[in-house]
Design an enzyme around this catalytic site. Sequence first.
Site, PDB file in Angstrom:
ATOM      1  N   LYS A   1       6.138   0.578  18.801  1.00  0.00           N
ATOM      2  CA  LYS A   1       6.726   1.724  19.499  1.00  0.00           C
ATOM      3  C   LYS A   1       5.925   2.032  20.763  1.00  0.00           C
ATOM      4  CE  LYS A   1       7.925   6.561  18.853  1.00  0.00           C
ATOM      5  NZ  LYS A   1       8.058   7.688  17.932  1.00  0.00           N
TER       6      LYS A   1
ATOM      7  N   GLU B   1      -3.988  -3.811  16.567  1.00  0.00           N
ATOM      8  CA  GLU B   1      -3.658  -4.941  15.690  1.00  0.00           C
ATOM      9  C   GLU B   1      -2.511  -5.770  16.272  1.00  0.00           C
ATOM     10  OE1 GLU B   1      -4.027  -1.763  14.776  1.00  0.00           O
ATOM     11  OE2 GLU B   1      -4.601  -1.568  12.657  1.00  0.00           O
TER      12      GLU B   1
ATOM     13  N   GLY C   1       8.009   6.133  13.999  1.00  0.00           N
ATOM     14  CA  GLY C   1       7.742   4.749  13.601  1.00  0.00           C
ATOM     15  C   GLY C   1       8.153   4.454  12.173  1.00  0.00           C
ATOM     16  N   ARG C   2       7.804   5.329  11.250  1.00  0.00           N
ATOM     17  CA  ARG C   2       8.082   5.044   9.834  1.00  0.00           C
ATOM     18  C   ARG C   2       9.540   5.303   9.464  1.00  0.00           C
ATOM     19  NH1 ARG C   2       4.527   8.994  10.646  1.00  0.00           N
ATOM     20  NH2 ARG C   2       5.033  11.134  10.074  1.00  0.00           N
TER      21      ARG C   2
ATOM     22  N   GLU D   1       2.252   9.233   4.994  1.00  0.00           N
ATOM     23  CA  GLU D   1       2.001   9.521   6.407  1.00  0.00           C
ATOM     24  C   GLU D   1       2.801  10.759   6.834  1.00  0.00           C
ATOM     25  OE1 GLU D   1       0.837   6.273   9.387  1.00  0.00           O
ATOM     26  OE2 GLU D   1       2.836   6.805  10.078  1.00  0.00           O
TER      27      GLU D   1
ATOM     28  N   HIS E   1       2.357  -4.904 -17.753  1.00  0.00           N
ATOM     29  CA  HIS E   1       1.224  -5.672 -18.285  1.00  0.00           C
ATOM     30  C   HIS E   1      -0.033  -5.438 -17.459  1.00  0.00           C
ATOM     31  CE1 HIS E   1       4.001  -7.790 -20.988  1.00  0.00           C
ATOM     32  NE2 HIS E   1       4.842  -7.627 -19.979  1.00  0.00           N
TER      33      HIS E   1
ATOM     34  N   LYS F   1      -8.929   5.243  14.430  1.00  0.00           N
ATOM     35  CA  LYS F   1      -8.674   4.297  15.529  1.00  0.00           C
ATOM     36  C   LYS F   1      -9.680   4.512  16.657  1.00  0.00           C
ATOM     37  CE  LYS F   1      -3.618   4.264  14.944  1.00  0.00           C
ATOM     38  NZ  LYS F   1      -2.349   4.610  15.575  1.00  0.00           N
TER      39      LYS F   1
HETATM   40  O1  F6P Z   1      -0.587   4.020  11.501  1.00  0.00           O
HETATM   41  C1  F6P Z   1      -0.301   4.845  12.555  1.00  0.00           C
HETATM   42  C2  F6P Z   1       0.906   4.435  13.327  1.00  0.00           C
HETATM   43  O2  F6P Z   1       0.950   5.211  14.467  1.00  0.00           O
HETATM   44  C3  F6P Z   1       2.203   4.528  12.527  1.00  0.00           C
HETATM   45  O3  F6P Z   1       2.726   5.796  12.515  1.00  0.00           O
HETATM   46  C4  F6P Z   1       3.049   3.518  13.205  1.00  0.00           C
HETATM   47  O4  F6P Z   1       4.144   3.161  12.422  1.00  0.00           O
HETATM   48  C5  F6P Z   1       2.051   2.401  13.402  1.00  0.00           C
HETATM   49  O5  F6P Z   1       0.842   3.066  13.728  1.00  0.00           O
HETATM   50  C6  F6P Z   1       2.406   1.385  14.446  1.00  0.00           C
HETATM   51  O6  F6P Z   1       2.577   1.959  15.703  1.00  0.00           O
HETATM   52  P1  F6P Z   1       3.295   1.178  16.874  1.00  0.00           P
HETATM   53  O7  F6P Z   1       4.696   0.915  16.463  1.00  0.00           O
HETATM   54  O8  F6P Z   1       3.211   2.086  18.056  1.00  0.00           O
HETATM   55  O9  F6P Z   1       2.539  -0.109  17.088  1.00  0.00           O
END
Ligand code: F6P
Length: 499
Positions: free
Chosen positions: A190, A196, A243-244, A329, A360, A469
């Site tokens: 987003k 990452e 995002g979620r 979240e 199990h 972060k």
């Molecule tokens: O983990 C925090 C967060 O901001 C989430 O809310 C989001 O889904 C994720 O990082 C990834 O963010 P982006 O889509 O901006 O890479």
Amino acid sequence: MRNTLASLDAHAQRLAGTSLVNLIETDPARAQDFALRCGPLYANFARQRYDRAALEALFEIAEQADLAGAMQRQLGGDTVNPTEGRAALHSALRGEATASAFVLAARAQAMAAQLRMRELIEALAATDVTDIVSVGIGGSDLGPRLVVDALATPDARFRVHFISNVDGNAARRVLAGLDPKKTAGVVISKTFGTQETLLNGQIVRDWLGDDSRLYAVSTNAQRVADFGIPPERTLPMWDWVGGRYSLWSAVGFPIALALGMDCFEQLLEGAAAIDAHALHAPLRQNVAVWHALTAVWNRNGLHAATQAVLPYDERLKLLPNYLQQLVMESLGKRVRLDGSDVQVETVPVWWGGAGTDTQHSFFQALHQGTQVVPADFIGVIRVDHPFAANHAALLANLLAQTEALANGSSSDDPHRHYPGGRPSTLLLLEALTPQTLGMLIALYEHSVFLQSVLWDINAFDQFGVELGKQVANRLLPALQGEREADDPVTRAVLQVIRN
Ligand code: F6P
């Protein structure tokens, strides 16, 4: 007297000496009366530890909190995320639940993006690309990963793989089995600022060699362009989708690649059906409202510290992972909308795994541990694999567990005694299809929002994840030996890592 969440304690205490068996035996009609249906989705709340009086109190709380009005506001495009000044209009990605100008404009943008997704998929299908690597994390990964894992079939046009973890092993494992000449990459973020995703995106870009097969999904076109992906291979996202809550947007591009655009649209249709139900069904017939009220009852009445989600379907094994982000979240908050401290407990820890495997592993603790863990059991009535005996066994185990956890079994031998009284909700889908999976996920989304209204917290921000972060960014130069860490414990550990 006004019913409040704190007043649920009184009902819980009143019921403390009454077993769940007794609640059901003295009111056998609850097996039907506490069950609801929305098309192919059936929900039964009869094995929750409330009686009709406690439920009445819960529905009064729902009325006082104006859950119906809150649904209208969310689906109408109001600023339900005030700390970021945003709407949360994921419903507009899948239909027109309301007809405000904002919703209609959002819907038009969503449909234009869907058209572009279809065109991009058709163009890619005309090449000899066989595999897709999707790079994203959190909301830009968990939803597509869940749906692809649940519904992709071996004869799909594209095989879709996911890289999320910054751990280089994730990229290495996925790329090891693939041919860069027959692979396309999709970088989903987003913000297009997530560490990452940018690191993994660079790995995939370099590995592909030819970036004509690299696509992006983001709100930030400039950052995407700086990364080297041109506008014609960039799909949009918008601030009004969290995002979620974004798998219904172009974030679902990997889903559409794996299942085909028609199936992606059926997923959206299923979610839209739940949007209409959550918005229009009266409170007492509203599955999302029952689910949310049950969650606050278990948290604020019974003080359950955790909540399990137990899909009895191998295809839904990633649902607990997905729900952990969606629920925790969204609801992992300790201040109300006005910034004051909440006076009751908010989200419990959500966890789980697919049955029967989990029977199990951790079910021993569910049956005889000291903590009572409310659980959502999820089953699928009809399957299309040929192993009928297995499916009968799966459903028998599902029903057996809900019954055994609730009813227990007494024995003079304390080691062989099962106390029972362990509450559960049963959610059944007629079959697992794009439509019913869309319904199931949207049901949880609405339940989460309604819980946030009951707790008066913001379900759509996530400032809690920012501090870690920032600290990681500060520590990166320390890890690379360019400076010392400020924190004495981190400093000591860094010495161990460096030596
Ligand atoms: O983990 C925090 C967060 O901001 C989430 O809310 C989001 O889904 C994720 O990082 C990834 O963010 P982006 O889509 O901006 O890479």
